[in-house]
Enzyme design. Sequence first.
Site, mmCIF file in Angstrom:
data_model
loop_
_atom_site.group_PDB
_atom_site.id
_atom_site.type_symbol
_atom_site.label_atom_id
_atom_site.label_comp_id
_atom_site.label_asym_id
_atom_site.label_seq_id
_atom_site.Cartn_x
_atom_site.Cartn_y
_atom_site.Cartn_z
ATOM 1 N N ARG A 12 89.748 99.063 21.843
ATOM 2 C CA ARG A 12 88.934 97.933 22.290
ATOM 3 C C ARG A 12 89.696 97.092 23.310
ATOM 4 N NH1 ARG A 12 85.236 93.950 19.987
ATOM 5 N NH2 ARG A 12 84.796 92.555 21.738
ATOM 6 N N ARG A 61 81.892 98.671 23.661
ATOM 7 C CA ARG A 61 82.946 98.522 22.668
ATOM 8 C C ARG A 61 83.074 99.774 21.810
ATOM 9 N NH1 ARG A 61 79.939 93.136 21.292
ATOM 10 N NH2 ARG A 61 78.683 94.106 22.907
#
Length: 349
Positions: free
Chosen positions: A85, A94
């Site tokens: 991330r 994400r």
Amino acid sequence: MTARCLISLGANVGNRSQAIEGALRELAAHREVQVLCSSRLRETLPVGGPFGQAAFLNAAALLETSLGPAELLALFLRIEAESGRKRDVRWGPRPLDLDMLLFDDVVLAGSSLILPHPRMAWRRFVLEPAAEIAPDMMHPGIGWSIARLLEHMNTTQHYLAITGSIGAGKTELGGRMAAQEAARLVSEEIDLTQLEGFYANPASRAWPVELEFLHQRSRLLAAGAGIWQDRPKPAVSDFWFDQSAAFARVWLAPEQYAEFEAHFEAARRTVVQPRLVVQLEATGQQLHERVLRRGRVCERRLTADELHQIALAIDQQTRRPDVGPVLRIRSDNPDAAFEEVSAAFSAMA
């Protein structure tokens, strides 16, 4: 001493289910965290952020932990970082997203962590999995359970009401939202001549003016009005019905307000309530400067203190226990406010 923490998990890059299941395993392996239960996975469209993102998988989990909120957040950030991330684009793609929703009944407003999660109450992709595993857990800021928040979302019209003091930018934001979302725009009808007489002598004109605004808002938002018959079409109003009580509390004498409040409560039972209230916030001085810039002659008599008092009264009104979710947002950056409200509007659909 342990606490119960409700969290959300999401991913829209790579092997989404594997990322979420791996995060749950890593949390369960921590000696100070127990994963009590988790919801099923749900696929949802992305909300906010860059155009063209892939769909998300979302879930919720209920933890029991002896860690404090800051320590648990540090654990979340480490697990997210290990998944790859990166936080370079707001609401961007994400590989893993871990959000702390509720931590017992803790209310916290820090620079790195806000509890309860500031957007959870109007995000369907959060509430649906959360209600599956923790329907009775309470949102300490609103005073509603997760189940009640989801019921509110499922039983109300897809309708957003914008409120704030005079000069906060309600009409501009409402127009932009309606245009973008192809929504009905419900606007107040402002009689500037009437307001000129009111601001010149509030003591004698406040009662008829506030009563007229109440009746107008009742008529525009009446549950039987034609605009609500085509339920799939969303709506935005550049006012909130309940602001009637807030304005009246500022302008009316106490004995007049008691009578006005009875009219207000009776009318409130006949109007459509919004799924989400957006409260535009600004200082009295900011509001006064905006009022002067827009150049309405009738508003030149307004003072920064009066505008501030209206803002305080509206804020008080939004905290009634029967109001539900309220998005409070600074109005000094209209583009940022529009981005935030647009994301909320999509998330509550």
